[in-house]
Design a protein around this motif. Sequence first.
Motif, PDB file in Angstrom:
ATOM      1  N   ALA A 216     -17.881  23.753  -1.922  1.00  0.00           N
ATOM      2  CA  ALA A 216     -18.756  23.228  -2.968  1.00  0.00           C
ATOM      3  C   ALA A 216     -18.051  22.785  -4.245  1.00  0.00           C
ATOM      4  N   PRO A 217     -17.016  23.506  -4.743  1.00  0.00           N
ATOM      5  CA  PRO A 217     -16.459  23.139  -6.048  1.00  0.00           C
ATOM      6  C   PRO A 217     -15.967  21.699  -6.145  1.00  0.00           C
ATOM      7  N   ILE A 218     -15.342  21.172  -5.091  1.00  0.00           N
ATOM      8  CA  ILE A 218     -14.806  19.813  -5.201  1.00  0.00           C
ATOM      9  C   ILE A 218     -15.935  18.783  -5.219  1.00  0.00           C
ATOM     10  N   TYR A 219     -17.030  19.076  -4.533  1.00  0.00           N
ATOM     11  CA  TYR A 219     -18.166  18.146  -4.578  1.00  0.00           C
ATOM     12  C   TYR A 219     -18.857  18.199  -5.930  1.00  0.00           C
ATOM     13  N   ALA A 220     -18.991  19.391  -6.499  1.00  0.00           N
ATOM     14  CA  ALA A 220     -19.585  19.503  -7.833  1.00  0.00           C
ATOM     15  C   ALA A 220     -18.739  18.749  -8.853  1.00  0.00           C
ATOM     16  N   ALA A 221     -17.416  18.898  -8.750  1.00  0.00           N
ATOM     17  CA  ALA A 221     -16.530  18.206  -9.688  1.00  0.00           C
ATOM     18  C   ALA A 221     -16.566  16.696  -9.473  1.00  0.00           C
ATOM     19  N   ALA A 222     -16.646  16.262  -8.207  1.00  0.00           N
ATOM     20  CA  ALA A 222     -16.693  14.824  -7.915  1.00  0.00           C
ATOM     21  C   ALA A 222     -17.995  14.208  -8.415  1.00  0.00           C
ATOM     22  N   LEU A 223     -19.094  14.914  -8.252  1.00  0.00           N
ATOM     23  CA  LEU A 223     -20.380  14.403  -8.752  1.00  0.00           C
ATOM     24  C   LEU A 223     -20.377  14.338 -10.276  1.00  0.00           C
ATOM     25  N   GLU A 224     -19.668  15.259 -10.908  1.00  0.00           N
ATOM     26  CA  GLU A 224     -19.544  15.211 -12.370  1.00  0.00           C
ATOM     27  C   GLU A 224     -18.750  13.981 -12.792  1.00  0.00           C
ATOM     28  N   ARG A 225     -17.713  13.637 -12.019  1.00  0.00           N
ATOM     29  CA  ARG A 225     -16.956  12.410 -12.307  1.00  0.00           C
ATOM     30  C   ARG A 225     -17.877  11.193 -12.195  1.00  0.00           C
ATOM     31  N   LEU A 226     -18.720  11.186 -11.172  1.00  0.00           N
ATOM     32  CA  LEU A 226     -19.653  10.069 -11.001  1.00  0.00           C
ATOM     33  C   LEU A 226     -20.637   9.994 -12.156  1.00  0.00           C
ATOM     34  N   LYS A 227     -21.101  11.139 -12.639  1.00  0.00           N
ATOM     35  CA  LYS A 227     -22.019  11.148 -13.783  1.00  0.00           C
ATOM     36  C   LYS A 227     -21.366  10.490 -14.993  1.00  0.00           C
ATOM     37  N   ASN A 228     -20.105  10.808 -15.211  1.00  0.00           N
ATOM     38  CA  ASN A 228     -19.399  10.213 -16.351  1.00  0.00           C
ATOM     39  C   ASN A 228     -19.255   8.704 -16.181  1.00  0.00           C
ATOM     40  N   LEU A 229     -19.021   8.275 -14.949  1.00  0.00           N
ATOM     41  CA  LEU A 229     -18.867   6.849 -14.678  1.00  0.00           C
ATOM     42  C   LEU A 229     -20.175   6.092 -14.828  1.00  0.00           C
ATOM     43  N   ARG A 230     -21.271   6.751 -14.489  1.00  0.00           N
ATOM     44  CA  ARG A 230     -22.567   6.080 -14.424  1.00  0.00           C
ATOM     45  C   ARG A 230     -23.505   6.490 -15.557  1.00  0.00           C
ATOM     46  N   GLY A 231     -22.934   6.949 -16.652  1.00  0.00           N
ATOM     47  CA  GLY A 231     -23.749   7.259 -17.823  1.00  0.00           C
ATOM     48  C   GLY A 231     -24.654   8.452 -17.652  1.00  0.00           C
ATOM     49  N   GLY A 232     -24.222   9.416 -16.864  1.00  0.00           N
ATOM     50  CA  GLY A 232     -24.981  10.654 -16.728  1.00  0.00           C
ATOM     51  C   GLY A 232     -26.066  10.641 -15.683  1.00  0.00           C
ATOM     52  N   LYS A 233     -26.152   9.578 -14.892  1.00  0.00           N
ATOM     53  CA  LYS A 233     -27.212   9.498 -13.891  1.00  0.00           C
ATOM     54  C   LYS A 233     -26.605   9.339 -12.499  1.00  0.00           C
ATOM     55  N   VAL A 234     -26.807  10.350 -11.654  1.00  0.00           N
ATOM     56  CA  VAL A 234     -26.342  10.286 -10.265  1.00  0.00           C
ATOM     57  C   VAL A 234     -27.438  10.847  -9.372  1.00  0.00           C
TER      58      VAL A 234
END
Length: 304
Positions: A216-234
């Motif tokens: 789980a940790p790497i997916y949580a961190a990857a989704l956080e990266r996506l949030k930063n890329l997409r303005g907080g919306k994933v």
Amino acid sequence: MTAGASADRSRIPFIAGLRDIADEYDAILCDGWGVLIDGRRHFPEAAEALRRFRARGGSVVLITNASRPDEEVRRQLLGLGLGVPQDCFDDLLSAGELALREIVARAGQAVYHLGPPRDDGLFRAAARRLGAPIMRVGPQAADYIVCTGLFDERNETPSDYDEQLAALKARDLTMLCANPDIVVAIGNDLVYCAGAIAERYAAIGGRVLTLGKPHAPIYAAALERLKNLRGGKVDKARTLAIGDGAFTDLAGAGRAGLDCLFIIHGVHRAELHPGGGALDEAALESLFARAGARPKALARELFW
């Protein structure tokens, strides 16, 4: 189709290219080794598929079980040897980056590095972050272990480490596994990774903290990266994982609640195409059953 879905093989489409399903997704978490590169070169068609997805407004984060920190992995991918085009992804996250955080959190403890010298960058990066050297010692003086692979993956097998693992277990040392892959393909060759050592250590009762996919940790961190890329919306329902490893990419996507595009001409190619022949449907179903997850779609390789 995702984890827990019906075992009806006919409901998993075999797509010609990413374009067939691209409209369903805003973001991709793409495996590196086996999908984008083979350790010796990058796959131009895969890079082009990711580039076209980005051109449509999508975001791409490479998510890899490489045991090196993000910046080192980035340099390796973009370098002359592999030559991955920089415009085919937005960001990347490695298991090594998570291992780096754990090493930093254990400042003041002595570590035994079980792995090849080429992975020493992990400890140099930790020293830079801490502003102090990392205490690297032999197995008898260590407070914990960082496993990045076999010392000599070309000539050794995981069983060669059984005596050493028993001694480490006797000292009740925790092992940080910086690359959960069991095997990886380098060109046409399969070599063992840190996950194969960690698996044997866990089998004798050793404590293992496994970093990277499918955990789980790497997916949580990857989704956080996506949030930063997409303005907080994933939206996880509109995020696609792409990978060739049933027990890392597919299983990890299932656990994280993500759709997965499963690449069959990757690490499991020999198993799924015995003797280099046609796809063995029974072998494919067995693989899904053992992984505990089923993909949204199948593809031979990643194409647009």
